[in-house]
Design an enzyme around this catalytic site. Structure first.
Site, short mmCIF file in Angstrom:
data_model
loop_
_atom_site.label_atom_id
_atom_site.label_comp_id
_atom_site.label_asym_id
_atom_site.label_seq_id
_atom_site.Cartn_x
_atom_site.Cartn_y
_atom_site.Cartn_z
N ASN A 103 -5.14 -7.90 9.30
CA ASN A 103 -3.74 -7.96 9.71
C ASN A 103 -2.81 -6.99 8.98
O ASN A 103 -1.61 -7.00 9.21
CB ASN A 103 -3.22 -9.39 9.54
CG ASN A 103 -4.03 -10.37 10.37
OD1 ASN A 103 -4.37 -10.10 11.52
ND2 ASN A 103 -4.37 -11.51 9.79
N THR A 104 -3.37 -6.19 8.07
CA THR A 104 -2.61 -5.12 7.43
C THR A 104 -3.24 -3.81 7.86
O THR A 104 -4.44 -3.60 7.63
CB THR A 104 -2.65 -5.25 5.89
OG1 THR A 104 -1.97 -6.44 5.51
CG2 THR A 104 -1.98 -4.06 5.22
N ASN A 150 -4.92 -16.08 13.01
CA ASN A 150 -3.68 -15.74 12.33
C ASN A 150 -3.53 -14.23 12.25
O ASN A 150 -4.50 -13.49 12.14
CB ASN A 150 -3.63 -16.37 10.93
CG ASN A 150 -4.19 -15.45 9.86
OD1 ASN A 150 -3.49 -14.57 9.35
ND2 ASN A 150 -5.45 -15.66 9.50
N ARG A 151 -2.30 -13.80 12.35
CA ARG A 151 -1.95 -12.40 12.10
C ARG A 151 -0.71 -12.37 11.20
O ARG A 151 0.28 -11.70 11.48
CB ARG A 151 -1.73 -11.65 13.42
CG ARG A 151 -0.78 -12.29 14.43
CD ARG A 151 -0.50 -11.32 15.60
NE ARG A 151 0.41 -11.87 16.58
CZ ARG A 151 0.04 -12.46 17.72
NH1 ARG A 151 -1.25 -12.59 18.01
NH2 ARG A 151 0.94 -12.92 18.56
N ASN A 162 -14.15 -12.84 4.96
CA ASN A 162 -12.81 -13.02 5.50
C ASN A 162 -12.89 -13.42 6.97
O ASN A 162 -13.97 -13.67 7.49
CB ASN A 162 -12.01 -11.72 5.31
CG ASN A 162 -10.52 -11.96 5.08
OD1 ASN A 162 -9.92 -12.81 5.74
ND2 ASN A 162 -9.92 -11.21 4.18
N LYS A 217 -13.43 -9.56 -1.71
CA LYS A 217 -13.58 -10.30 -0.45
C LYS A 217 -13.84 -9.30 0.67
O LYS A 217 -13.04 -8.38 0.89
CB LYS A 217 -12.32 -11.11 -0.16
CG LYS A 217 -12.48 -12.08 1.00
CD LYS A 217 -11.33 -13.06 1.05
CE LYS A 217 -11.59 -14.19 2.01
NZ LYS A 217 -10.54 -15.21 1.99
N SER A 263 -8.60 -8.18 5.08
CA SER A 263 -7.76 -8.81 6.11
C SER A 263 -7.61 -7.85 7.29
O SER A 263 -7.37 -6.65 7.10
CB SER A 263 -6.37 -9.13 5.54
OG SER A 263 -5.50 -9.49 6.59
N PHE A 266 0.08 -10.80 5.29
CA PHE A 266 0.40 -10.90 3.86
C PHE A 266 1.87 -11.26 3.64
O PHE A 266 2.55 -10.66 2.79
CB PHE A 266 0.08 -9.60 3.12
CG PHE A 266 -1.39 -9.30 2.94
CD1 PHE A 266 -2.37 -10.21 3.30
CD2 PHE A 266 -1.79 -8.09 2.39
CE1 PHE A 266 -3.72 -9.92 3.13
CE2 PHE A 266 -3.13 -7.79 2.20
CZ PHE A 266 -4.10 -8.70 2.57
#
Length: 365
Positions: A185-186, A118-119, A255, A226, A183, A122
């Site tokens: 993805n940010t 997944n990307r 994560n 996390k 994460s 948020f």
């Protein structure tokens, strides 16, 4: 059988994100139908077992298997997840302001690898929207954790403002809070895992937690951090040392990963965070290293690649007091919770433990 023979084939013919929303919205809608949550609990709920109960952070967990963050980003299905057998659930990641996340498509299945990429970035409706949802909960069967992050547009030097803002809005509704700094993805978020940036952020978060607790005249709620599985041993040691010194209550390891080692499915080329079976060994090793470095004194929630009771038990023996699943729920359905909890009870009996807490860190003894 209902999931594997009927629902899963339908879901897996759909776009992954559309199927995701269908499940979350379905659980949300079901929760508004009188008696539906009780029906779900009768179908999928896990019976209380003293040998699996965990008391940690001053919170009672009916069993150690929880839902990882990312599935219920807005807290709309907390009652539904409370009814299908989880021992606790993490909602979020939530940011102060709602944001759309990254461009579509951004969620990919890798069935041959039992994995997801997944990307999402948020994507969520913001802290105020989550507060409205959680304020309407009718079922308080399990603890709810709120996973907080920063908006994409917020620079790292002001990240603490976003985390504090989320806590200000959501403090009454979470049993504990998770600081997501891992994460992939940010942009630049993972830079917050290191050095002075991490020290400053956690100091600010704990200060806000203390302020909110004072307002309510209650004990401060626990905060966990996390972390990513992709750090070098040296980076992990420094990060864990900073977390340990900060005074937070625990660590979630880990994560999603940016590694693509050993994948077979064509979707391996997609960017984003990888979850599922390929993460199993690395996340367990991170649990093991964190437990060793903290001498078992800082509780760990193990997350990553748990599909079977052996997977969960491996993380517990490596040092995890609780564990979380996400991808296994997608591939195996809600029946996986009874499978995991029944399997854990069998392994406790085999090893002669009276309670799951006795098995925590057993590999180190």
């Amino acid at each position: 059988m209902l999931y594997s023979s009927i629902l899963k084939p339908v879901f897996f013919q759909m776009d992954p994100e559309k199927a995701h929303h269908l499940v979350i919205d379905g659980l949300h809608t079901a929760g508004r139908v009188p008696g539906m949550n009780n029906m779900l609990h009768a179908m999928y709920g896990v019976a209380d077992s003293p040998e699996l109960a965990v008391d940690l952070f001053g919170i009672h967990f009916p069993h150690p298997v929880g839902l990882a963050a990312g599935l219920d980003k807005n807290g709309v299905a907390a009652d539904g997840f409370s009814s299908i057998g989880f021992g606790f659930a993490e909602v979020g990641t939530v940011t102060p302001k709602g944001q759309p996340g990254n461009e579509l498509p951004r969620l990919f299945r890798l069935p041959s690898d039992e994995a997801l990429i997944n990307r999402m970035g948020f994507n969520n409706e913001g802290a105020e929207a989550m507060a409205r949802q959680l304020s309407q909960r009718k079922i308080n069967r399990i603890p709810i954790a709120v996973n907080v992050g920063k908006n994409k547009a917020t620079p790292n030097e002001r990240a603490h403002e976003d985390y504090r803002s989320c806590i200000q809005v959501l403090y009454p509704y979470g049993d504990f809070f998770v600081v997501n700094i891992s994460s992939p993805n940010t942009p630049d978020l993972r830079a917050l895992q290191h050095g002075d940036e991490l020290r400053t952020l956690l100091g600010e978060v704990l200060e806000e937690i203390g302020l909110q607790a004072s307002k309510l005249g209650s004990k401060a709620k626990p905060v966990l951090v996390k972390i990513a599985p992709d750090m070098t041993d040296e980076q992990l040691e420094l990060t864990v040392s900073t977390i340990k010194d900060s005074g937070v209550a625990g660590i979630i390891a880990s994560n999603t990963t940016i590694s693509r080692e050993g994948l077979k499915h064509p979707n391996a080329k997609e960017t984003g965070g990888l979850s599922g079976a390929p993460l199993r060994e690395r996340s367990t090793e991170v649990v093991r290293q964190v437990y060793r470095q903290t001498e078992g004194k800082l509780p760990i929630i193990g997350s990553g690649g748990i599909f079977t009771a052996d997977d969960a038990y491996d993380k517990i023996r490596a040092g995890a007091s609780l564990v979380e699943i996400y991808t296994a729920l997608i591939y195996k359905g809600p029946g996986v919770l009874r499978e995991l909890t029944n399997g854990l009870k069998e392994r406790l009996r085999k090893d002669g433990y009276r309670n799951i807490s006795e098995a925590v860190g057993a590999d180190h003894r």
